[in-house]
Design a protein around this motif. Structure first.
Motif, PDB file in Angstrom:
ATOM      1  N   GLY A   9      11.807   3.954  -6.517  1.00 10.79           N
ATOM      2  CA  GLY A   9      11.496   4.487  -7.847  1.00 10.79           C
ATOM      3  C   GLY A   9      10.571   5.679  -7.771  1.00 10.79           C
ATOM      4  O   GLY A   9      10.766   6.692  -8.452  1.00 10.79           O
ATOM      5  N   TYR A  10       9.541   5.585  -6.935  1.00 13.35           N
ATOM      6  CA  TYR A  10       8.579   6.665  -6.809  1.00 13.35           C
ATOM      7  C   TYR A  10       9.203   7.868  -6.103  1.00 13.35           C
ATOM      8  O   TYR A  10       9.008   9.011  -6.514  1.00 13.35           O
ATOM      9  N   SER A  11       9.972   7.627  -5.039  1.00 11.20           N
ATOM     10  CA  SER A  11      10.596   8.752  -4.335  1.00 11.20           C
ATOM     11  C   SER A  11      11.605   9.449  -5.242  1.00 11.20           C
ATOM     12  O   SER A  11      11.713  10.673  -5.219  1.00 11.20           O
ATOM     13  N   GLU A  12      12.327   8.695  -6.062  1.00 13.01           N
ATOM     14  CA  GLU A  12      13.281   9.292  -7.013  1.00 13.01           C
ATOM     15  C   GLU A  12      12.556  10.217  -7.990  1.00 13.01           C
ATOM     16  O   GLU A  12      13.031  11.317  -8.286  1.00 13.01           O
ATOM     17  N   THR A  13      11.392   9.796  -8.463  1.00  8.97           N
ATOM     18  CA  THR A  13      10.600  10.617  -9.378  1.00  8.97           C
ATOM     19  C   THR A  13      10.199  11.925  -8.708  1.00  8.97           C
ATOM     20  O   THR A  13      10.321  12.998  -9.295  1.00  8.97           O
ATOM     21  N   LEU A  14       9.746  11.854  -7.474  1.00 11.27           N
ATOM     22  CA  LEU A  14       9.345  13.055  -6.745  1.00 11.27           C
ATOM     23  C   LEU A  14      10.527  13.984  -6.491  1.00 11.27           C
ATOM     24  O   LEU A  14      10.426  15.210  -6.656  1.00 11.27           O
ATOM     25  N   VAL A  15      11.668  13.420  -6.092  1.00 10.65           N
ATOM     26  CA  VAL A  15      12.872  14.228  -5.832  1.00 10.65           C
ATOM     27  C   VAL A  15      13.313  14.932  -7.110  1.00 10.65           C
ATOM     28  O   VAL A  15      13.633  16.127  -7.089  1.00 10.65           O
ATOM     29  N   GLN A  16      13.318  14.226  -8.238  1.00 11.80           N
ATOM     30  CA  GLN A  16      13.736  14.832  -9.508  1.00 11.80           C
ATOM     31  C   GLN A  16      12.800  15.955  -9.942  1.00 11.80           C
ATOM     32  O   GLN A  16      13.210  16.863 -10.653  1.00 11.80           O
ATOM     33  N   LYS A  17      11.546  15.911  -9.495  1.00 14.55           N
ATOM     34  CA  LYS A  17      10.586  16.980  -9.812  1.00 14.55           C
ATOM     35  C   LYS A  17      10.677  18.144  -8.829  1.00 14.55           C
ATOM     36  O   LYS A  17       9.931  19.099  -8.914  1.00 14.55           O
ATOM     37  N   GLY A  18      11.596  18.050  -7.845  1.00 17.51           N
ATOM     38  CA  GLY A  18      11.821  19.154  -6.922  1.00 17.51           C
ATOM     39  C   GLY A  18      11.135  19.019  -5.574  1.00 17.51           C
ATOM     40  O   GLY A  18      11.207  19.934  -4.754  1.00 17.51           O
ATOM     41  N   PHE A  19      10.460  17.903  -5.322  1.00 17.65           N
ATOM     42  CA  PHE A  19       9.796  17.698  -4.036  1.00 17.65           C
ATOM     43  C   PHE A  19      10.780  17.210  -2.982  1.00 17.65           C
ATOM     44  O   PHE A  19      11.792  16.600  -3.306  1.00 17.65           O
ATOM     45  N   ARG A  20      10.468  17.470  -1.721  1.00 19.15           N
ATOM     46  CA  ARG A  20      11.192  16.873  -0.600  1.00 19.15           C
ATOM     47  C   ARG A  20      10.433  15.616  -0.216  1.00 19.15           C
ATOM     48  O   ARG A  20       9.205  15.646  -0.105  1.00 19.15           O
ATOM     49  N   VAL A  21      11.167  14.522  -0.001  1.00 20.04           N
ATOM     50  CA  VAL A  21      10.538  13.250   0.339  1.00 20.04           C
ATOM     51  C   VAL A  21      11.011  12.831   1.724  1.00 20.04           C
ATOM     52  O   VAL A  21      12.208  12.746   1.982  1.00 20.04           O
ATOM     53  N   ALA A  22      10.062  12.573   2.604  1.00 18.31           N
ATOM     54  CA  ALA A  22      10.390  12.105   3.954  1.00 18.31           C
ATOM     55  C   ALA A  22      10.288  10.580   3.969  1.00 18.31           C
ATOM     56  O   ALA A  22       9.324  10.014   3.471  1.00 18.31           O
ATOM     57  N   ARG A  23      11.315   9.933   4.518  1.00 16.54           N
ATOM     58  CA  ARG A  23      11.288   8.482   4.677  1.00 16.54           C
ATOM     59  C   ARG A  23      10.874   8.181   6.109  1.00 16.54           C
ATOM     60  O   ARG A  23      11.491   8.652   7.054  1.00 16.54           O
ATOM     61  N   ILE A  24       9.830   7.408   6.255  1.00 10.93           N
ATOM     62  CA  ILE A  24       9.266   7.071   7.562  1.00 10.93           C
ATOM     63  C   ILE A  24       9.614   5.618   7.874  1.00 10.93           C
ATOM     64  O   ILE A  24       9.488   4.750   7.011  1.00 10.93           O
ATOM     65  N   GLU A  25      10.034   5.360   9.109  1.00 10.54           N
ATOM     66  CA  GLU A  25      10.323   3.988   9.526  1.00 10.54           C
ATOM     67  C   GLU A  25       9.554   3.663  10.797  1.00 10.54           C
ATOM     68  O   GLU A  25       9.307   4.530  11.638  1.00 10.54           O
ATOM     69  N   GLN A  26       9.202   2.406  10.909  1.00  9.63           N
ATOM     70  CA  GLN A  26       8.525   1.902  12.095  1.00  9.63           C
ATOM     71  C   GLN A  26       9.529   1.845  13.242  1.00  9.63           C
ATOM     72  O   GLN A  26      10.626   1.339  13.081  1.00  9.63           O
ATOM     73  N   THR A  27       9.158   2.390  14.394  1.00  6.44           N
ATOM     74  CA  THR A  27      10.099   2.456  15.525  1.00  6.44           C
ATOM     75  C   THR A  27       9.689   1.582  16.705  1.00  6.44           C
ATOM     76  O   THR A  27      10.347   1.596  17.736  1.00  6.44           O
ATOM     77  N   SER A  28       8.589   0.865  16.562  1.00  7.81           N
ATOM     78  CA  SER A  28       8.197  -0.062  17.629  1.00  7.81           C
ATOM     79  C   SER A  28       7.690  -1.358  17.004  1.00  7.81           C
ATOM     80  O   SER A  28       7.306  -1.385  15.838  1.00  7.81           O
ATOM     81  N   ARG A  29       7.673  -2.402  17.778  1.00  9.91           N
ATOM     82  CA  ARG A  29       7.197  -3.707  17.305  1.00  9.91           C
ATOM     83  C   ARG A  29       5.696  -3.802  17.538  1.00  9.91           C
ATOM     84  O   ARG A  29       5.204  -3.416  18.612  1.00  9.91           O
ATOM     85  N   PRO A  30       4.975  -4.370  16.565  1.00 14.55           N
ATOM     86  CA  PRO A  30       3.522  -4.539  16.749  1.00 14.55           C
ATOM     87  C   PRO A  30       3.187  -5.364  17.987  1.00 14.55           C
ATOM     88  O   PRO A  30       2.199  -5.073  18.671  1.00 14.55           O
ATOM     89  N   SER A  31       4.029  -6.342  18.312  1.00  9.37           N
ATOM     90  CA  SER A  31       3.769  -7.198  19.479  1.00  9.37           C
ATOM     91  C   SER A  31       3.861  -6.419  20.791  1.00  9.37           C
ATOM     92  O   SER A  31       3.236  -6.780  21.784  1.00  9.37           O
ATOM     93  N   GLU A  32       4.634  -5.322  20.815  1.00 13.50           N
ATOM     94  CA  GLU A  32       4.787  -4.510  22.021  1.00 13.50           C
ATOM     95  C   GLU A  32       3.661  -3.490  22.188  1.00 13.50           C
ATOM     96  O   GLU A  32       3.462  -2.953  23.268  1.00 13.50           O
ATOM     97  N   MET A  33       2.948  -3.197  21.117  1.00 13.38           N
ATOM     98  CA  MET A  33       1.953  -2.124  21.141  1.00 13.38           C
ATOM     99  C   MET A  33       0.595  -2.556  21.699  1.00 13.38           C
ATOM    100  O   MET A  33      -0.188  -1.733  22.124  1.00 13.38           O
ATOM    101  N   LYS A  34       0.292  -3.841  21.719  1.00 15.01           N
ATOM    102  CA  LYS A  34      -0.936  -4.394  22.317  1.00 15.01           C
ATOM    103  C   LYS A  34      -2.196  -3.636  21.886  1.00 15.01           C
ATOM    104  O   LYS A  34      -2.901  -3.029  22.699  1.00 15.01           O
ATOM    105  N   GLY A  35      -2.446  -3.636  20.588  1.00 13.38           N
ATOM    106  CA  GLY A  35      -3.669  -3.011  20.074  1.00 13.38           C
ATOM    107  C   GLY A  35      -3.540  -1.539  19.734  1.00 13.38           C
ATOM    108  O   GLY A  35      -4.426  -0.974  19.113  1.00 13.38           O
ATOM    109  N   LYS A  36      -2.485  -0.876  20.159  1.00 13.93           N
ATOM    110  CA  LYS A  36      -2.265   0.537  19.846  1.00 13.93           C
ATOM    111  C   LYS A  36      -1.596   0.647  18.480  1.00 13.93           C
ATOM    112  O   LYS A  36      -0.965  -0.298  18.013  1.00 13.93           O
ATOM    113  N   PRO A  37      -1.697   1.812  17.847  1.00 13.21           N
ATOM    114  CA  PRO A  37      -0.998   1.999  16.571  1.00 13.21           C
ATOM    115  C   PRO A  37       0.519   1.871  16.753  1.00 13.21           C
ATOM    116  O   PRO A  37       1.079   2.277  17.770  1.00 13.21           O
TER     117      PRO A  37
END
Length: 131
Positions: A9-37
């Protein structure tokens, strides 16, 4: 709204106002990162011209066609690509035009074009010429 529906809903509002919206996805598992982001990457950039229709995003089944237009011009010739991102159909054309670009202006007036991309470094091969 909560979770995914709120994001759409929020991204649709931004797109309709002319903004570019980047969709970010998590690419690693928290269990594999061992304290790292946890690693995240941009998986899509959404604009008025690249937005696709999705029932999962809570959009109405009555969709207005929206076109992304690519155009290349050279020596009175135009190469045009229209992509209807609402349903995933594209059309390409090449034509000769007058000095006022009458055909191009007529083409633009017949479609709901929401975004235009121009390419200046391509060479147009006149219609009827051999490659």
């Amino acid at each position: 709204k909560h979770g995914i529906n709120a994001e759409y809903g929020y991204s649709e509002t931004l797109v309709q106002k002319g903004f570019r919206v980047a969709r970010i996805e998590q690419t690693s598992r928290p269990s594999e990162m061992k304290g790292k982001p946890v690693s995240r990457e941009v998986c899509a950039v959404i604009t008025k011209g690249t937005k696709t229709h999705s029932f999962l995003e809570g959009q109405s089944p009555e969709v207005q066609n929206c076109y992304l237009m690519g155009v290349c011009e050279g020596e009175g010739q135009y190469g045009v690509c229209l992509i209807d991102t609402s349903v995933g159909i594209f059309t390409i054309s090449q034509f000769t035009d007058d000095r006022h670009s009458s055909r191009l202006r007529t083409l633009i007036s017949h479609y709901n074009i929401v975004q235009v991309r121009s390419v200046s470094h391509l060479k147009i091969i006149p219609v009827g010429d051999q490659y």
